[in-house]
Design an enzyme around this catalytic site. Structure first.
Site, PDB file in Angstrom:
ATOM      1  N   GLU A 132      -5.507  -8.286  -1.428  1.00 46.30           N
ATOM      2  CA  GLU A 132      -6.206  -8.170  -0.145  1.00 46.30           C
ATOM      3  C   GLU A 132      -7.656  -7.830  -0.421  1.00 46.30           C
ATOM      4  OE1 GLU A 132      -4.755  -5.542   2.910  1.00 46.30           O
ATOM      5  OE2 GLU A 132      -2.672  -5.985   2.421  1.00 46.30           O
ATOM      6  N   GLU A 148       0.826  -1.222   0.000  1.00 50.56           N
ATOM      7  CA  GLU A 148       0.000   0.000   0.000  1.00 50.56           C
ATOM      8  C   GLU A 148       0.855   1.265   0.000  1.00 50.56           C
ATOM      9  OE1 GLU A 148      -2.897  -0.460   3.188  1.00 50.56           O
ATOM     10  OE2 GLU A 148      -4.195  -1.621   1.863  1.00 50.56           O
TER      11      GLU A 148
HETATM   12  C1  BGP Z   1      -4.568  -3.009   4.657  1.00 52.33           C
HETATM   13  C2  BGP Z   1      -3.226  -3.512   5.106  1.00 52.33           C
HETATM   14  C3  BGP Z   1      -3.233  -4.757   5.884  1.00 52.33           C
HETATM   15  C4  BGP Z   1      -4.494  -5.041   6.636  1.00 52.33           C
HETATM   16  C5  BGP Z   1      -5.769  -4.554   5.999  1.00 52.33           C
HETATM   17  C6  BGP Z   1      -6.981  -4.533   6.883  1.00 52.33           C
HETATM   18  O1  BGP Z   1      -4.594  -1.634   4.663  1.00 52.33           O
HETATM   19  O2  BGP Z   1      -2.340  -3.716   4.022  1.00 52.33           O
HETATM   20  O3  BGP Z   1      -2.059  -4.798   6.609  1.00 52.33           O
HETATM   21  O4  BGP Z   1      -4.391  -4.929   7.963  1.00 52.33           O
HETATM   22  O5  BGP Z   1      -5.626  -3.295   5.464  1.00 52.33           O
HETATM   23  O6  BGP Z   1      -6.951  -3.426   7.722  1.00 52.33           O
HETATM   24  P1  BGP Z   1      -7.220  -3.519   9.255  1.00 52.33           P
HETATM   25  O7  BGP Z   1      -6.286  -4.531   9.774  1.00 52.33           O
HETATM   26  O8  BGP Z   1      -6.969  -2.172   9.789  1.00 52.33           O
HETATM   27  O9  BGP Z   1      -8.644  -3.934   9.393  1.00 52.33           O
END
Ligand code: BGP
Length: 481
Positions: free
Chosen positions: A379, A175
């Site tokens: 993701e 990201e």
């Molecule tokens: C993205 C990241 C991840 C992950 C995901 C979910 O932004 O790359 O690392 O954590 O989001 O977010 P969160 O864990 O805050 O729910």
């Protein structure tokens, strides 16, 4: 339903949220090891000194370090074709500045890749997923320091050489576009600032914003250098970028709203992709920098490096969409992760993220239309508070619904002609939330016995979604019921 043959179905995790073993076998501390837990309303704070009395979620996370065999066996059981994971930089170079790597760290990932091989799972490795060795963060104010480029290049070169026969799919930075926003200051760029401050702090001086864009520029240069080296070491390597997919709609058809959305898409979404896919800064960057008094410190030769280090594929996370408007009244309504304006047509998750499968189809088409290179969703998933049912099991039908709708949308995009390599669902085994540090916000097909305060014995259990996803993979996306 037709997904291409060899479609990379799988799941995704990140070392700092999953691995634990934060100080084991020579690993040094990294930035997330200094960040406390929080909630959606109580921000995570970061501490310069790790306080032994305080609970830091990354220290043990959900202990992949000691459960990797069991975890990968479960991925094998679901039929994963691909496992996206990250390597923890501070496990390989404990302060980031050593001349030689930590052998125990290298060995750990050899063992992980050997397990993947056993089940025919192709690893996709993120070289840096929201972590920088603490040593580099402290010495150089994170990626602001030009020197960090060389340290990263040494680290990436070590990985390409060491895992030459085990890994062929790579992502440089997770990201990377979070660095465009204050949101990415600590998490993505390792710039820590004042002690005991919230991890997401919107108050930045003009100078700090310039430093942040300089830090991001340094990541662009580091990534471009790594791409060239990775190709040289093994021409079979495919090296991608990774963007937080940010689909922004105009709140209304008022041209002012349309322009606001375009502006948001440019800076929050396209900016980094334009640099990493096209090999140069986009035309709108100049005006943005001028209007905001941003001074990015670049060096001679950087343009050439960016030009020669473009990526092979575009990967992204996709959780939600948002809207943009210039109407101050509307702008007051609740936003989400990118602090956008709520969309009245969409429902939100318990953490306020607006669920929009159709937006995934739109986004895939937009990205492919712009770059015409292979795409990969690395993701996607639903963070939810899974509660054990009376029969002792986890019936996460809401997660199945979320995933099914997104896979359908993805399939439509493939039918539209988008070239899609694969799909790795986020947080396939429960892990620590990046934004809130909670355990309660779970994504997994596999439950881990661990709570927000660090209690639990870490044992693993299959949720209903585990069996559902196994069928999805078996049928190559045909059977979604
Ligand atoms: C993205 C990241 C991840 C992950 C995901 C979910 O932004 O790359 O690392 O954590 O989001 O977010 P969160 O864990 O805050 O729910």
């Amino acid at each position: 339903m037709t997904f291409p043959k060899g479609f990379l179905w799988g799941g995704a995790t990140a070392a700092n949220q999953f691995e634990g073993g934060w100080d084991m076998d020579g690993k040094g501390p990294s930035v997330p090891d200094h960040i406390r837990g929080g909630t959606v309303s109580a921000p995570r704070l970061w501490d310069k000194q790790i306080d032994p009395e305080i609970y830091y979620p990354s220290h043990e996370a959900t202990d992949f370090y000691h459960h990797y065999e069991e975890d990968i066996a479960l991925y094998g059981e679901m039929g994963f074709k691909c496992y996206r994971m990250s390597i923890n930089w501070a496990r390989i170079y404990p302060t980031g500045m050593e001349e030689t790597p930590n052998q125990a760290g290298l060995d750990f990932y050899h063992k992980v890749f050997a397990e993947c091989k056993k089940y025919g799972i192709e690893p996709l490795v993120t070289i840096s997923h929201y972590e920088l060795p603490w040593g580099l963060s402290e010495k150089y104010n994170g990626w602001t320091g030009r020197e960090v480029i060389d340290h990263f290049v040494r680290y990436a070169t070590t990985l390409f050489e060491e895992y030459k026969d085990e890994v062929h799919l790579w992502l440089t930075f997770n990201e990377i576009n979070c660095g465009v926003n204050f949101f990415g200051r600590i998490l993505s760029l390792g710039m820590t600032g004042k002690d005991h401050q919230p991890m997401f702090n919107p108050n930045e001086t003009e100078e700090e914003v310039s430093d942040r864009f300089t830090a991001l520029h340094n990541q662009f240069v580091a990534s471009a250098k790594a791409v060239q080296i990775g190709h040289r070491i093994n021409p079979d390597n495919q090296i991608g970028l990774m963007i937080a997919g940010n689909m922004t709609y105009p709140y209304t058809c008022n041209p002012k709203d349309v322009r606001a959305a375009q502006d948001k898409m440019n800076m929050a979404n396209w900016f980094c992709g334009d640099v990493q896919v096209r090999g140069h800064y986009p035309y709108y960057a100049k005006r943005y920098f001028r209007d905001n008094n941003i001074n990015v410190r670049m060096e001679e030769g950087d343009e050439e490096i960016l030009k020669n280090g473009t990526v092979d594929f575009y990967s992204f996370s996709y959780y939600m969409s948002q809207t943009a408007t210039t109407d101050p009244e509307v702008a007051k309504s609740a936003g989400n992760m990118f602090s956008g304006v709520g969309n009245p047509y969409l429902k939100a998750s318990d953490w306020g993220w607006q669920i929009d499968p159709e937006g995934l189809r739109i986004y895939l088409n937009e990205v492919y239309g712009r770059y015409e290179i292979p795409l990969m969703i690395v993701e996607n998933g639903l963070g939810a508070n899974d509660v054990r049912s009376e029969d002792g099991k986890f019936h996460d039908s809401y997660r199945i619904d979320y995933l099914r709708d997104h896979i359908r949308a993805m399939n439509e995009a493939v039918e539209d002609g988008v070239e899609l390599m694969g799909y790795t669902m986020w947080g396939c085994t429960d892990l620590v939330s990046a934004s809130t540090g909670e355990m309660k916000k779970r994504y997994g097909f596999v439950y881990v016995d661990r709570d927000n305060d660090g209690n639990g014995d870490m044992h693993r259990e299959r949720k209903d979604s585990f069996w559902w996803y196994k069928k999805v993979i078996e049928s190559n996306g045909e059977d979604l019921d």
